[in-house]
Design an enzyme around this catalytic site. Structure first.
Site, PDB file in Angstrom:
ATOM      1  N   LYS A 149       0.849  -1.184   0.000  1.00  0.00           N
ATOM      2  CA  LYS A 149       0.000   0.000   0.000  1.00  0.00           C
ATOM      3  C   LYS A 149       0.884   1.233   0.000  1.00  0.00           C
ATOM      4  CE  LYS A 149      -3.244   2.761   2.730  1.00  0.00           C
ATOM      5  NZ  LYS A 149      -4.081   2.901   3.936  1.00  0.00           N
ATOM      6  N   GLU A 199      -9.212  12.239  12.113  1.00  0.00           N
ATOM      7  CA  GLU A 199      -8.467  11.043  12.541  1.00  0.00           C
ATOM      8  C   GLU A 199      -7.591  11.306  13.761  1.00  0.00           C
ATOM      9  OE1 GLU A 199      -5.727   7.452  10.668  1.00  0.00           O
ATOM     10  OE2 GLU A 199      -6.351   9.123   9.404  1.00  0.00           O
TER      11      GLU A 199
END
Length: 397
Positions: A149, A199
């Site tokens: 990723k 977040e």
């Protein structure tokens, strides 16, 4: 140095933001700082936490409410902005509006920065170049390389017809997403890091540790039925669930050596902002050593695969090679820590750097083997909406 006034509200402190002041707001409360009692000098990244905590200890002047405030960069060798404020005012958190009332209420009445005329918007890189970079990263993953990723980011360079009213922008961002983490950190030389992150990297309160990584996203839609259908599709998506699991595993691996107990839910939940749906997992732990501070926890966890990728070294190398700008504080962490070691550090996303009539905003997308350039481009466009709507810029031009 620190003042809590019972008759002051979060809205009051938002209204009092001005150039040279710094604001941070969460569900634990809000703070507005001004002045600099001491600033962290440049030094080795490996000693940043030690130097920052020594700075606080040396300049607290016996005040139990003294704190560190600042932003750490994405890259280990980047410039950190960490300081002990001269004065801090506090207030309870912004109220969460009643859902029915919020649906029919007018938008916040703060003036839109740049009302004097159209904004000029320049993408970095061009959209087609970004989509091609995503497709090339996917090709490398499918070819069997180590990369699993990578988070590739874009930026928009916006120029206003007049100086940007950062206070008005901060109020718009904070009031639109009161569940999130709004911030405006003075960077010096007239620059401000401003944003509203959804977040939480990590918080510490006594021996309680909380992290809430996000990974896997889809844009909010105007039609309520379509919006909830999109959220349900995100929750079922094997691609997004796999991307999310990579991040949660990395967070758990970073916290496990530091915690005597750690609870990691077996599956994510859905959280929403004004612009996006996200997959989120709330990880809760108890410290093994109660002297471990919030900043130490943040250093151990940053960067997570939510902003970099995995393996970290290969992802960071690709980011440095592909992105045509220095991330600076974007995708780093911003927050605070007090003299007891308690604090909150959030991931520096949905953010921009404002200076005079210029604003650079950032958005990234997690790229895995199942990604497509056109889809990740659309995700970054949706994430830009947090800022563009607050500025009155309806479309990228």
């Amino acid at each position: 140095m620190s003042t809590t006034l019972a008759d002051r509200t979060a809205e009051d402190l938002l209204a009092d933001h001005a150039p040279g002041r710094s604001y941070f707001g969460s569900r634990r409360g809000v703070l507005l700082a001004e002045g600099e009692r001491a600033m962290l000098e440049p030094g080795p990244a490996a000693t940043l936490v030690e130097r920052a905590e020594r700075l606080l200890a040396d300049h607290a002047d016996g005040d139990p409410d003294a704190l560190l405030l600042g932003a750490l960069p994405f890259a280990p060798g980047g410039v950190a902005r960490v300081f002990v404020p001269e004065r801090v005012r506090r207030a309870p958190a912004l109220p969460i509006p009643d859902a029915i009332a919020a649906a029919v209420a007018p938008r916040p009445s703060a003036p839109v920065p740049g009302d004097g005329g159209p904004w000029h918007v320049r993408p970095l890189p061009e959209p087609g170049v970004y989509a091609a970079a995503v497709d090339e990263a996917v090709r490398q993953m499918r070819a069997g390389g180590p990369l699993q990723k990578v988070v590739l980011a874009r930026a928009l360079e916006l120029t206003a017809p007049e100086p940007i009213d950062v206070g008005a922008l901060l109020r718009r961002l904070a009031l639109r997403d009161p569940h999130g983490y709004a911030f405006a950190l003075d960077l010096g030389e007239g620059a401000t890091l401003v944003g509203a992150s959804p977040e939480l990297l990590v918080s510490r309160h006594g021996d309680l540790v909380v992290a809430r990584p996000l990974a896997g996203s889809t844009p909010r839609l105007r039609d309520p039925g379509e919006d909830h259908a999109g959220a349900a599709a995100l929750f079922r998506s094997s691609k997004d669930r796999g991307e999310h699991a990579l991040v949660v595993d990395a967070v758990a691996a970073a916290l496990t050596p530091l915690c005597a107990e750690l609870d990691v839910p077996p599956e994510p939940s859905l959280v929403r902002t004004n612009a996006m749906w996200h997959l989120a997992t709330t990880v809760v732990g108890r410290l093994a050593d109660p002297s471990t501070t919030a900043l130490e926890l943040a250093e151990a966890m940053h960067p997570t695969p939510a902003v970099c990728g995995t393996p970290e070294r290969e992802a960071a190398a690709l980011i440095a090679d592909v992105e045509p700008f220095d991330r600076g504080p974007y995708a780093g962490t911003v927050g605070w820590q007090d003299a007891s070691g308690d604090g909150e550090w959030v991931v520096t996303i949905r953010c921009g750097i404002a200076q005079d009539d210029r604003l650079r905003v950032f958005a990234g997308a997690g790229v895995v083997a199942g990604s497509r350039g056109v889809d990740e481009l659309a995700e970054t466009q949706a994430k830009f909406r947090t800022f563009l709507s607050a500025l009155g810029v309806e479309e990228q031009r």
